[in-house]
Enzyme design. Structure first.
Site, PDB file in Angstrom:
ATOM      1  N   HIS A 215      61.853   7.479  -6.375  1.00  0.00           N
ATOM      2  CA  HIS A 215      60.659   6.870  -4.961  1.00  0.00           C
ATOM      3  C   HIS A 215      59.453   6.746  -5.615  1.00  0.00           C
ATOM      4  O   HIS A 215      58.697   7.275  -7.219  1.00  0.00           O
ATOM      5  CB  HIS A 215      60.754   7.934  -3.884  1.00  0.00           C
ATOM      6  CG  HIS A 215      61.874   7.992  -3.477  1.00  0.00           C
ATOM      7  ND1 HIS A 215      62.436   9.508  -3.075  1.00  0.00           N
ATOM      8  CD2 HIS A 215      62.874   8.052  -3.549  1.00  0.00           C
ATOM      9  CE1 HIS A 215      63.864   9.606  -2.428  1.00  0.00           C
ATOM     10  NE2 HIS A 215      63.599   8.447  -2.741  1.00  0.00           N
TER      11      HIS A 215
ATOM     12  N   TYR B 201      55.858  19.391  -1.837  1.00  0.00           N
ATOM     13  CA  TYR B 201      54.247  18.148  -2.566  1.00  0.00           C
ATOM     14  C   TYR B 201      53.076  18.154  -1.831  1.00  0.00           C
ATOM     15  O   TYR B 201      53.088  17.742  -0.552  1.00  0.00           O
ATOM     16  CB  TYR B 201      55.503  16.546  -1.856  1.00  0.00           C
ATOM     17  CG  TYR B 201      56.782  16.757  -2.169  1.00  0.00           C
ATOM     18  CD1 TYR B 201      56.993  15.395  -3.200  1.00  0.00           C
ATOM     19  CD2 TYR B 201      57.742  17.221  -1.427  1.00  0.00           C
ATOM     20  CE1 TYR B 201      58.695  15.095  -3.304  1.00  0.00           C
ATOM     21  CE2 TYR B 201      59.191  17.142  -1.924  1.00  0.00           C
ATOM     22  CZ  TYR B 201      59.076  15.437  -2.001  1.00  0.00           C
ATOM     23  OH  TYR B 201      60.768  15.546  -2.299  1.00  0.00           O
TER      24      TYR B 201
END
Length: 182
Positions: free
Chosen positions: A62, A132
């Site tokens: 991604h 993240y």
């Protein structure tokens, strides 16, 4: 914090500098000043968590396109992952090169992923969680991806992918002639 630049310019492995005693250890996991000193974007605007039920789960590859490109700092908080990044900056000397780094809950190791990289991972254990820190808000119209098993990159995943979302299966193969990051 201990910053080690990888072969991909601007991508760093970050280890916690541990101050240990009989209780265990203490260490810094985030420091804006230290990120700035290494030329890294310290301006996280969002923190995300990914929970993965089973070993062999793939998430990736991604990225977000301009003007919403993001850098990420990835840490595995439970279980283990093989974290992969691909340099997709057309003007980079390491364009189309990738690295993989094992991140585990025991190591406290992190991977800093600069803007202009595709990111993904495979879980190496059941019940794996990943944290993240990202420098740009998730923007649905700017999200993009590359197929995790694209022969243009020949990523050597350490185990077989057993769980892949339909969305991740449908990412296109990389075509340099059609590719646009900005």
């Amino acid at each position: 914090m201990i910053f080690t630049e990888t072969k991909l310019k601007g991508a760093f492995i970050i280890d916690v500098k541990r101050l240990e005693d009989e209780r265990g250890f203490f260490g810094r996991a985030w420091c804006k000043k230290e990120f700035q000193e290494h030329g890294l974007n310290p301006n996280a605007v969002q923190a995300n968590v990914s929970y993965n039920k089973v070993k062999g789960t793939i998430r990736g590859m991604h990225y977000q396109v301009a003007p919403y490109m993001e850098s990420k700092t990835i840490r595995c908080t439970s279980g283990a992952i093989y974290d992969v990044i691909i340099d997709i900056r057309p003007d980079s000397p390491t364009f189309k090169q990738w690295i993989g780094v094992e991140l585990t809950e025991e190591s406290f190791r992190m991977l800093y992923v600069p803007e202009g990289f595709a990111h993904g991972f495979i879980t190496l254990k059941d019940h794996t969680s990943v944290h993240y820190m990202v420098t740009e808000y998730y923007t649905p119209g700017a999200e993009a991806g590359i197929k995790f098993d694209d022969p243009a990159f020949n990523i050597q995943w350490p185990i077989k992918a057993d769980v892949v979302s339909d969305k991740d299966k449908s990412h296109p193969l990389f075509d340099e002639k059609l590719f646009k990051l900005k």
